[in-house]
Design a protein around this motif. Structure first.
Motif, PDB file in Angstrom:
ATOM      1  N   ARG A  31       0.829  -1.209   0.000  1.00  0.00           N
ATOM      2  CA  ARG A  31       0.000   0.000   0.000  1.00  0.00           C
ATOM      3  C   ARG A  31       0.864   1.262   0.000  1.00  0.00           C
ATOM      4  O   ARG A  31       0.500   2.266  -0.594  1.00  0.00           O
ATOM      5  N   GLY A  49      -5.866   9.523   0.948  1.00  0.00           N
ATOM      6  CA  GLY A  49      -6.683   8.479   1.569  1.00  0.00           C
ATOM      7  C   GLY A  49      -5.853   7.254   1.936  1.00  0.00           C
ATOM      8  O   GLY A  49      -6.031   6.671   3.016  1.00  0.00           O
ATOM      9  N   GLN A  50      -4.958   6.878   1.043  1.00  0.00           N
ATOM     10  CA  GLN A  50      -4.097   5.732   1.309  1.00  0.00           C
ATOM     11  C   GLN A  50      -3.134   6.014   2.459  1.00  0.00           C
ATOM     12  O   GLN A  50      -2.904   5.156   3.316  1.00  0.00           O
ATOM     13  N   GLU A  52      -3.694   8.086   4.899  1.00  0.00           N
ATOM     14  CA  GLU A  52      -4.507   8.085   6.120  1.00  0.00           C
ATOM     15  C   GLU A  52      -4.696   6.663   6.647  1.00  0.00           C
ATOM     16  O   GLU A  52      -4.604   6.426   7.854  1.00  0.00           O
ATOM     17  N   GLU A  53      -4.963   5.736   5.740  1.00  0.00           N
ATOM     18  CA  GLU A  53      -5.124   4.329   6.143  1.00  0.00           C
ATOM     19  C   GLU A  53      -3.819   3.776   6.715  1.00  0.00           C
ATOM     20  O   GLU A  53      -3.832   3.065   7.725  1.00  0.00           O
ATOM     21  N   LYS A  56      -3.020   4.779  10.284  1.00  0.00           N
ATOM     22  CA  LYS A  56      -3.733   4.025  11.323  1.00  0.00           C
ATOM     23  C   LYS A  56      -2.891   2.840  11.795  1.00  0.00           C
ATOM     24  O   LYS A  56      -2.954   2.442  12.957  1.00  0.00           O
TER      25      LYS A  56
END
Length: 189
Positions: A31, A49-50, A52-53, A56
């Motif tokens: 990713r 968005g990637q 942000e993931e 996490k």
């Protein structure tokens, strides 16, 4: 518009610099590779968005915060980009790419020459062997009007890399600005 085009060049340079760093745990996460690819291809919203993931899972990865900052800057949110760059530096104070990115935002987006100079000087303190760091500092010094300091910084960069085209061009521009058409530059006699 020209300033935002320059962002692309800065981001590309930082991305290339990081490509040589294989110490990150992210190197094993597909990713991460895809998110950086999306950013490089101009898909900043998707990359964000990637990132942000990934944050996490890897909240304390300084490189991830740096690249999130780059995505945010591409999305024209310099304040959020600064927050991410500062977080990367907080995690890893010797992160030269994050310091360079932060300094560039300070200089080119916010117009804060003093903050940029401070970050570029810290980058040099951390890695005095990098000719680009001296060239970056010189640009900020020139912007402040300290032409002699800028030339000295460029000369230091040229000591490290005598064929450094960017430093030679910038120094030549300063000499032209100073009407130094016939004087050989110090250190080049």
């Amino acid at each position: 518009m020209r300033a935002w085009l320059a962002v692309i060049a800065v981001l590309a340079g930082i991305g290339i610099s990081f490509a040589a760093d294989t110490h990150s745990i992210l190197q094993n996460d597909k990713r991460w590779e895809q998110a950086r690819k999306n950013l490089a291809q101009g898909n900043a919203a998707e990359a964000r968005g990637q990132f942000e993931e990934l944050l996490k899972v890897y909240p304390d990865d300084s490189d991830l915060h740096l690249f999130m900052g780059m995505a945010l800057l591409r999305l024209r949110d310099p304040q959020a980009a600064i927050v991410e760059a500062k977080r990367a530096i907080e995690i890893r104070p010797d992160h030269v790419d994050a310091r360079t990115f932060l300094a560039w935002i300070e200089l080119e987006v916010r117009g804060n020459v003093d903050a940029a100079i401070k970050e570029y000087q810290k980058a040099i303190e951390l890695h005095p062997e990098l000719p680009d760091a001296y060239s970056n500092l010189a640009v900020a010094q020139k912007r402040r009007g300290n032409l002699d300091q800028a030339v000295a910084s460029l000369n230091k960069g040229l000591e490290l890399k005598p064929d450094f085209a960017t430093a030679l061009t910038t120094r030549g521009g300063i000499f032209a600005e100073q009407n130094r058409w016939t004087d050989p530059p110090r250190g080049c006699e």
